[in-house]
Enzyme design. Structure first.
Site, short mmCIF file in Angstrom:
data_model
loop_
_atom_site.label_atom_id
_atom_site.label_comp_id
_atom_site.label_asym_id
_atom_site.label_seq_id
_atom_site.Cartn_x
_atom_site.Cartn_y
_atom_site.Cartn_z
N HIS A 4 63.75 37.44 -63.88
CA HIS A 4 63.04 37.46 -65.16
C HIS A 4 62.12 38.68 -65.23
O HIS A 4 61.58 39.13 -64.22
CB HIS A 4 62.23 36.17 -65.32
CG HIS A 4 61.68 35.95 -66.69
ND1 HIS A 4 60.55 36.59 -67.15
CD2 HIS A 4 62.12 35.18 -67.72
CE1 HIS A 4 60.30 36.22 -68.40
NE2 HIS A 4 61.24 35.35 -68.76
N GLU A 20 66.93 39.86 -72.31
CA GLU A 20 65.58 39.64 -72.83
C GLU A 20 64.88 40.97 -73.04
O GLU A 20 64.27 41.51 -72.10
CB GLU A 20 64.78 38.74 -71.88
CG GLU A 20 64.97 39.07 -70.39
CD GLU A 20 64.00 38.35 -69.49
OE1 GLU A 20 63.47 37.32 -69.93
OE2 GLU A 20 63.75 38.84 -68.39
#
Length: 259
Positions: A95, A167
């Site tokens: 992430h 993302e």
């Protein structure tokens, strides 16, 4: 057809009591899992009580992170082997916040991906929008820089089970807005890159999620994009009513079309 996957990333929010209370508010209002997968990634200490409650449901409890090793003298780390023993089937890796705040490199993410895949836990591998161009057989391709490095060493069978997430940092966090064209462009680039390096079969099977300012108002538009197979939702997923709306986006969208 790839099955959609709606994933809530709670980050460092909700204690055990709040996490359990959330489940009791939403569990009987979620879709049955025939047409969509639903998951929640809570803080690590809340995973076990949440698994106890959801073990006979279609809701997946997801780990936000895991170590590169299965066991040993690694104080504070989380073993993916022990996550599997606890009943966790998915783990988020790479992430952008792990990269930015904890300086996780592509090499570290790759080691974590291999550890998860080799033990039978499905990695949800996060990437951002850093592009670069390469030339293969005199033809130029645009690829996402992180992806090829973090997937090194996986077999084709393992690759087909991996879930990818795009993302863009420009759409992550409070106050940012979702860009529909960027969402599709990023997911499309990921699929093109998988096709380039691993072939059509893997590219057509692998699921790709979009993460960045997804909410009940825009989720149907995001999911309508051809290369978006799911979403990774942050802040909006903390509210049980919003979470239920987004989990049921298919039914809500169908009703909106009828009206």
């Amino acid at each position: 057809m790839r099955k959609p996957f709606i994933v809530a990333n709670w980050k460092m929010h909700k204690n055990v009591e709040q996490s359990v209370a959330f489940l009791h508010k939403v569990l009987d209002r979620l879709p049955n899992g025939d047409h969509v997968d639903i998951g929640i990634a809570p803080q690590s200490f809340a995973t076990y009580p949440m698994i106890e409650i959801t073990q006979h449901t279609n809701l997946q409890i997801i780990s936000q992170n895991a170590a590169t090793k299965y066991d040993g003298a690694y104080t504070g780390e989380i073993s993916v082997k022990d996550l599997k023993d606890m009943g966790i089937n998915y783990v988020m890796l790479g992430h952008s916040e792990r990269r930015r705040f904890f300086h996780e490199s592509n090499q570290i993410v790759n080691q974590k991906v291999l550890a998860a895949a080799n033990i039978g836990v499905t990695p949800i591998v996060c990437t951002n929008e850093d592009e670069e161009s390469i030339v293969i057989n005199n033809k130029r391709y645009y690829i996402l820089r992180q992806l090829h490095n973090v997937l090194q060493g996986l077999s084709i069978e393992q690759l087909q089970k991996v879930i990818l997430s795009f993302e863009p940092t420009s759409s992550i966090g409070e106050g940012h807005e979702m860009n529909l064209q960027l969402a599709e462009r990023g997911c499309q680039l990921l699929r093109q890159q998988i096709r380039l390096f691993y072939g059509n079969d893997v590219a057509n099977r692998i699921r790709i999620l979009y993460g960045g300012s997804v909410n009940p108002e825009n989720i149907a538009q995001v999911m309508d994009q051809p290369d978006v197979d799911g979403v990774l939702i942050g802040r909006a997923s903390l509210d049980p009513e919003k979470f239920v709306q987004m989990a049921n986006y298919q039914n809500n969208y169908a009703l909106a079309l009828q009206n």
